[in-house]
Structure formats: structure tokens, C-alpha cells
Scaffold this active site. Structure first.
Site, PDB file in Angstrom:
ATOM      1  CE  LYS A  13      -2.279  -0.461   3.951  1.00 28.26           C
ATOM      2  NZ  LYS A  13      -1.576  -1.924   4.429  1.00 28.26           N
ATOM      3  NE  ARG A  88      -3.504  -0.884   9.903  1.00 26.08           N
ATOM      4  CZ  ARG A  88      -2.577  -0.366   9.144  1.00 26.08           C
ATOM      5  NH1 ARG A  88      -2.427   0.925   9.058  1.00 26.08           N
ATOM      6  NH2 ARG A  88      -1.482  -1.054   8.786  1.00 26.08           N
ATOM      7  NE  ARG A 127       7.677  -2.383   6.002  1.00 33.38           N
ATOM      8  CZ  ARG A 127       6.333  -2.195   5.961  1.00 33.38           C
ATOM      9  NH1 ARG A 127       5.491  -2.057   4.839  1.00 33.38           N
ATOM     10  NH2 ARG A 127       5.862  -2.529   7.253  1.00 33.38           N
ATOM     11  NE  ARG A 159       6.650  -0.063   9.967  1.00 31.22           N
ATOM     12  CZ  ARG A 159       5.710  -0.070   9.392  1.00 31.22           C
ATOM     13  NH1 ARG A 159       5.680   0.502   8.176  1.00 31.22           N
ATOM     14  NH2 ARG A 159       4.713  -0.543   9.771  1.00 31.22           N
ATOM     15  NE  ARG A 170       2.297  -4.382  11.261  1.00 30.12           N
ATOM     16  CZ  ARG A 170       3.402  -4.288  10.366  1.00 30.12           C
ATOM     17  NH1 ARG A 170       4.512  -4.603  10.679  1.00 30.12           N
ATOM     18  NH2 ARG A 170       3.135  -3.288   9.656  1.00 30.12           N
TER      19      ARG A 170
HETATM   20  P1  AMP Z   1       1.533   0.859   8.697  1.00 32.87           P
HETATM   21  O1  AMP Z   1       2.599   1.647   8.467  1.00 32.87           O
HETATM   22  O2  AMP Z   1       0.287   1.404   7.934  1.00 32.87           O
HETATM   23  O3  AMP Z   1       1.477  -0.577   8.568  1.00 32.87           O
HETATM   24  O4  AMP Z   1       0.875   1.348  10.194  1.00 32.87           O
HETATM   25  C1  AMP Z   1       1.909   0.827  11.291  1.00 32.87           C
HETATM   26  C2  AMP Z   1       1.012   0.702  12.620  1.00 32.87           C
HETATM   27  O5  AMP Z   1       0.361   1.914  12.835  1.00 32.87           O
HETATM   28  C3  AMP Z   1       0.092  -0.430  12.480  1.00 32.87           C
HETATM   29  O6  AMP Z   1       0.473  -1.709  12.786  1.00 32.87           O
HETATM   30  C4  AMP Z   1      -0.759   0.274  13.662  1.00 32.87           C
HETATM   31  O7  AMP Z   1      -0.429  -0.160  14.820  1.00 32.87           O
HETATM   32  C5  AMP Z   1      -0.865   1.697  13.734  1.00 32.87           C
HETATM   33  N1  AMP Z   1      -1.881   2.216  12.521  1.00 32.87           N
HETATM   34  C6  AMP Z   1      -1.790   2.563  11.409  1.00 32.87           C
HETATM   35  N2  AMP Z   1      -2.775   3.220  11.039  1.00 32.87           N
HETATM   36  C7  AMP Z   1      -3.752   2.859  11.680  1.00 32.87           C
HETATM   37  C8  AMP Z   1      -5.235   2.865  11.794  1.00 32.87           C
HETATM   38  N3  AMP Z   1      -5.766   3.375  10.756  1.00 32.87           N
HETATM   39  N4  AMP Z   1      -5.728   2.443  12.852  1.00 32.87           N
HETATM   40  C9  AMP Z   1      -5.139   2.026  13.995  1.00 32.87           C
HETATM   41  N5  AMP Z   1      -3.780   1.665  14.036  1.00 32.87           N
HETATM   42  C10 AMP Z   1      -3.043   2.176  12.809  1.00 32.87           C
END
Ligand code: AMP
Length: 211
Positions: A13, A88, A127, A159, A170
Site C-alpha cells: 500500500k 482500518r 523491509r 521497523r 498485525r
Molecule cells: P502501517 O505503517 O500502515 O503498517 O502502520 C503501522 C502501525 O500503525 C499499525 O500496525 C498500527 O499499529 C498503527 N496504525 C496505522 N494506521 C492505523 C489505523 N488506521 N488505525 C489504527 N492503527 C493504525
């Protein structure tokens, strides 16, 4: 143009959002990047979000919605934006719908990038990223200089939430809480499924046949 990108963690994404934002000259809004920026700067939001992110859990809805509601209200979002990682949860999707109604805006497409859990695990564990959110992969997309971002010369890192135990949590959260959004958006006929088991360029080409 308002595009929502759905898909498992590691589905690509973020990469597609970056490419779409460049092509259509609209902002890329990644809730994950906003949280990471706040964590790096040790803001109160960052300190709270980190407790959830490091465990592979979702950050609470209200906190997340407030951030997005503020961001999409800014001037640079007038011509559209790409949402990467938001919504999400069903609560977040309803919150976005309310904002769209109040502001007389519409989602153009919800692009769902579909990948298997095995691919997700392979992608996330290889990654690397820089503190400005540019993404690399040790197998598919290596930086020109080992450990350094091609675009901003920042150091690359793994990360914390790309560690194996956290990847598992996750994925569980994704299947239980986020995947039902596919149904939610297919009912409103906005959903487009794209096979994500391909190179970033090939996936981008497929998305551009739709948008
Ligand atoms: P991402 O980089 O989009 O994978 O986001 C990293 C982490 O941030 C996720 O595993 C969640 O813990 C948190 N996170 C990101 N976007 C959301 C969201 N829309 N709602 C809740 N937690 C989020």
C-alpha cells in the site's frame, strides 16, 4: 480524486500510495507514517501510539480519526488525497463517511491490494525504511548504497513492528478487524481488487487501468 488503499500490512500500500501521489500530485496520507513521525519526535501522541504499535495492535480509533480529520482538512487536500492505512476499522470507515458527507466529497476508488500471508511475512521481514517513509526491500528493491536512502540520504532501519512476533499479531488484527472493510466498500460499489503478488511497477500499471 480521493483514493483509499486497503490491504494487509506489507501488501505494498505504502509503495503504491507514493507512486499514485507523485503521478496525480495529491498528498499521500499514511497514518502509520504520522504515528512514526510522532514517535520519533517523542510527542504525547507518539508515546501513546507506540504502546500499541510495538505490540502489533491497532491504535485506538478516536486518536486515529482525530489525526486524519485534521489532516484531510488542510489546504493541500482540496484536489484530493491518497489514504494509506486508513480506515482500518469499521468505526474509522464510518468516521470517514461522516467527514465526506459533511464536506460534500466522495471517495473515487477503494483499491484493495490482495496478497497471501506467506508473501506478507516475506515482504515485511525484508523491509527497510528511512525516517522520511521511503521504503526498500532487501530482495526486491535494494537501495543504491547499502543502508542509505536513495532519496534523502537518511539511514535505513528495520521497523520495530516488522519483527517476526509483531508481524504475527498485525496479521491477526488485519484478518479480524480490517478485512471486513472489503465487504463494507464492495456494498457501496467502490471496491476494486488488485492482485498484489507482482512487482510494484506491474501493480501500479494495474491500478492505473482503473483510476
Ligand atoms: P502501517 O505503517 O500502515 O503498517 O502502520 C503501522 C502501525 O500503525 C499499525 O500496525 C498500527 O499499529 C498503527 N496504525 C496505522 N494506521 C492505523 C489505523 N488506521 N488505525 C489504527 N492503527 C493504525
Amino acid at each position: 480524486m480521493i483514493i483509499v488503499l486497503l490491504g494487509a500490512p506489507g501488501s505494498g500500500k505504502g509503495t503504491q500510495a507514493q507512486m499514485l501521489a507523485k503521478r496525480y500530485n495529491i498528498p499521500h496520507i499514511s497514518t502509520g507514517d504520522i504515528f512514526r513521525y510522532n514517535i520519533k519526535n517523542e510527542t504525547s501522541l507518539g508515546i501513546e501510539a507506540k504502546m500499541y504499535i510495538d505490540k502489533g495492535l491497532l491504535v485506538p480509533d478516536i486518536l486515529t480519526c482525530n489525526i486524519v480529520n485534521d489532516r484531510v482538512q488542510q489546504d493541500d487536500c482540496k484536489n484530493g488525497f491518497i489514504l494509506d492505512g486508513f480506515p482500518r476499522t469499521l468505526f474509522q470507515a464510518d468516521n470517514l463517511n461522516d467527514w465526506l458527507k459533511i464536506n460534500n466529497r466522495k471517495i473515487s476508488w477503494v483499491i484493495n491490494i490482495d496478497v497471501s500471508d506467506q508473501i506478507v511475512i516475506k515482504r515485511l521481514s525484508g523491509r527497510r525504511m528511512c525516517s522520511n517513509g521511503h521504503i526498500y526491500h532487501m530482495d526486491y528493491n535494494r537501495p543504491k548504497v547499502e543502508g542509505i536512502c536513495d532519496e534523502c540520504n537518511e539511514k535505513l532501519f528495520i521497523r520495530d513492528d516488522d519483527k517476526p512476533e509483531t508481524i504475527k499479531s498485525r496479521l491477526i488484527a488485519y484478518h479480524k478487524i480490517t478485512k471486513p472493510l472489503e465487504d463494507y466498500y464492495s456494498k457501496s460499489r467502490l471496491l476494486v481488487n488488485i492482485d498484489g503478488n507482482d512487482t510494484p511497477e506491474a501493480i501500479f500499471d494495474k491500478i492505473n487501468l482503473v483510476v
